[in-house]
Structure formats: C-alpha cells, structure tokens
Design a protein around this motif. Structure first.
Motif, PDB file in Angstrom:
ATOM      1  N   LYS A   3      -0.358  31.978   2.049  1.00  0.00           N
ATOM      2  CA  LYS A   3       0.197  32.927   2.999  1.00  0.00           C
ATOM      3  C   LYS A   3       1.207  32.225   3.905  1.00  0.00           C
ATOM      4  N   ALA A   4       2.218  32.953   4.281  1.00  0.00           N
ATOM      5  CA  ALA A   4       3.214  32.426   5.210  1.00  0.00           C
ATOM      6  C   ALA A   4       2.625  32.455   6.618  1.00  0.00           C
ATOM      7  N   THR A   5       2.785  31.363   7.314  1.00  0.00           N
ATOM      8  CA  THR A   5       2.275  31.322   8.686  1.00  0.00           C
ATOM      9  C   THR A   5       3.427  31.486   9.662  1.00  0.00           C
ATOM     10  N   THR A   6       3.127  32.115  10.736  1.00  0.00           N
ATOM     11  CA  THR A   6       4.140  32.295  11.769  1.00  0.00           C
ATOM     12  C   THR A   6       3.926  31.275  12.865  1.00  0.00           C
ATOM     13  N   ALA A   7       4.981  31.007  13.578  1.00  0.00           N
ATOM     14  CA  ALA A   7       4.873  30.055  14.686  1.00  0.00           C
ATOM     15  C   ALA A   7       4.026  30.692  15.771  1.00  0.00           C
ATOM     16  N   GLY A   8       2.901  30.107  16.016  1.00  0.00           N
ATOM     17  CA  GLY A   8       1.994  30.632  17.031  1.00  0.00           C
ATOM     18  C   GLY A   8       2.054  29.794  18.293  1.00  0.00           C
ATOM     19  N   HIS A   9       0.940  29.573  18.844  1.00  0.00           N
ATOM     20  CA  HIS A   9       0.817  28.817  20.086  1.00  0.00           C
ATOM     21  C   HIS A   9       1.145  27.345  19.819  1.00  0.00           C
ATOM     22  N   VAL A  10       2.057  26.815  20.586  1.00  0.00           N
ATOM     23  CA  VAL A  10       2.416  25.400  20.462  1.00  0.00           C
ATOM     24  C   VAL A  10       1.724  24.657  21.595  1.00  0.00           C
ATOM     25  N   SER A  11       0.879  23.705  21.235  1.00  0.00           N
ATOM     26  CA  SER A  11       0.162  22.970  22.276  1.00  0.00           C
ATOM     27  C   SER A  11       1.056  21.881  22.854  1.00  0.00           C
ATOM     28  N   THR A  12       0.912  21.693  24.124  1.00  0.00           N
ATOM     29  CA  THR A  12       1.667  20.636  24.804  1.00  0.00           C
ATOM     30  C   THR A  12       0.709  19.500  25.127  1.00  0.00           C
ATOM     31  N   PRO A  13       1.199  18.272  25.081  1.00  0.00           N
ATOM     32  CA  PRO A  13       0.308  17.144  25.387  1.00  0.00           C
ATOM     33  C   PRO A  13      -0.126  17.182  26.853  1.00  0.00           C
ATOM     34  N   VAL A  14      -1.354  16.836  27.060  1.00  0.00           N
ATOM     35  CA  VAL A  14      -1.914  16.837  28.407  1.00  0.00           C
ATOM     36  C   VAL A  14      -2.035  15.398  28.875  1.00  0.00           C
ATOM     37  N   VAL A  15      -1.491  15.128  30.043  1.00  0.00           N
ATOM     38  CA  VAL A  15      -1.606  13.794  30.632  1.00  0.00           C
ATOM     39  C   VAL A  15      -2.726  13.856  31.654  1.00  0.00           C
ATOM     40  N   THR A  16      -3.837  13.246  31.288  1.00  0.00           N
ATOM     41  CA  THR A  16      -4.975  13.238  32.197  1.00  0.00           C
ATOM     42  C   THR A  16      -4.793  12.133  33.232  1.00  0.00           C
ATOM     43  N   PRO A  17      -5.452  12.242  34.362  1.00  0.00           N
ATOM     44  CA  PRO A  17      -5.355  11.164  35.365  1.00  0.00           C
ATOM     45  C   PRO A  17      -5.799   9.808  34.823  1.00  0.00           C
ATOM     46  N   ARG A  18      -6.808   9.797  33.961  1.00  0.00           N
ATOM     47  CA  ARG A  18      -7.267   8.529  33.384  1.00  0.00           C
ATOM     48  C   ARG A  18      -6.201   7.912  32.486  1.00  0.00           C
ATOM     49  N   LEU A  19      -5.548   8.734  31.674  1.00  0.00           N
ATOM     50  CA  LEU A  19      -4.476   8.242  30.808  1.00  0.00           C
ATOM     51  C   LEU A  19      -3.313   7.718  31.638  1.00  0.00           C
ATOM     52  N   LEU A  20      -2.959   8.450  32.683  1.00  0.00           N
ATOM     53  CA  LEU A  20      -1.870   8.015  33.563  1.00  0.00           C
ATOM     54  C   LEU A  20      -2.219   6.697  34.242  1.00  0.00           C
ATOM     55  N   TRP A  21      -3.433   6.566  34.747  1.00  0.00           N
ATOM     56  CA  TRP A  21      -3.875   5.331  35.408  1.00  0.00           C
ATOM     57  C   TRP A  21      -3.858   4.155  34.422  1.00  0.00           C
ATOM     58  N   THR A  22      -4.317   4.386  33.204  1.00  0.00           N
ATOM     59  CA  THR A  22      -4.333   3.335  32.192  1.00  0.00           C
ATOM     60  C   THR A  22      -2.907   2.907  31.846  1.00  0.00           C
ATOM     61  N   ALA A  23      -2.016   3.867  31.678  1.00  0.00           N
ATOM     62  CA  ALA A  23      -0.627   3.544  31.341  1.00  0.00           C
ATOM     63  C   ALA A  23       0.044   2.768  32.470  1.00  0.00           C
ATOM     64  N   LEU A  24      -0.174   3.172  33.705  1.00  0.00           N
ATOM     65  CA  LEU A  24       0.413   2.455  34.842  1.00  0.00           C
ATOM     66  C   LEU A  24      -0.155   1.047  34.981  1.00  0.00           C
ATOM     67  N   THR A  25      -1.440   0.888  34.708  1.00  0.00           N
ATOM     68  CA  THR A  25      -2.063  -0.438  34.762  1.00  0.00           C
ATOM     69  C   THR A  25      -1.485  -1.357  33.694  1.00  0.00           C
ATOM     70  N   VAL A  26      -1.318  -0.837  32.487  1.00  0.00           N
ATOM     71  CA  VAL A  26      -0.754  -1.641  31.394  1.00  0.00           C
ATOM     72  C   VAL A  26       0.682  -2.040  31.716  1.00  0.00           C
ATOM     73  N   VAL A  27       1.478  -1.104  32.229  1.00  0.00           N
ATOM     74  CA  VAL A  27       2.872  -1.406  32.578  1.00  0.00           C
ATOM     75  C   VAL A  27       2.928  -2.448  33.689  1.00  0.00           C
ATOM     76  N   ALA A  28       2.083  -2.315  34.713  1.00  0.00           N
ATOM     77  CA  ALA A  28       2.065  -3.290  35.807  1.00  0.00           C
ATOM     78  C   ALA A  28       1.656  -4.672  35.294  1.00  0.00           C
TER      79      ALA A  28
END
Length: 67
Positions: A3-28
């Motif tokens: 069956k042909a599928t139609t473009a439905g809901h497109v999920s966007t990536p979620v940046v959680t506070p833990r992911l943000l903190w980890t990324a900032l720690t690694v960069v620092a």
C-alpha cells in the motif's frame, strides 16, 4: 502489492536537559584538553615532567608549533 503510505506525522528530535548537559560537558572537556595540549606551554602542567612531556608530544602529534 504494498500500500502507498502518505506523509503523516513527522517526529522532531527532542533535546532533553540530560542530553544538553552531557553535550555541554563533553564540549567543555574537549576545549580544556585542546587548551592544555595546544596552548598551555607548561603553565598549568607544572605538576611534573611526565605531564609536561605528554603535552609536548601531543603538540608535535597534532602539528602545533611549540618551540
């Protein structure tokens, strides 16, 4: 036939506070390591010759001028 599928809901990536903190720690941490290896020239690594020589060899390995 599939069956042909139609473009439905497109999920966007979620940046959680833990992911943000980890990324900032690694960069620092990487910025600190870059400073120590490339630009320190022994000002911080006064604790002994082993650490100084390690940073010195790291400069040569990365092609950063040190003399």
């Amino acid at each position: 036939m599939p069956k042909a599928t139609t473009a439905g809901h497109v999920s966007t990536p979620v940046v959680t506070p833990r992911l943000l903190w980890t990324a900032l720690t690694v960069v620092a941490f990487m910025l600190l390591v870059t400073y120590l290896v490339a630009f320190d020239q022994g000002a911080v690594s006064q604790s002994g010759m082993y650490l100084h020589e390690l940073m010195h060899d790291g400069r040569h390995l990365l092609g950063v001028p040190c003399h």
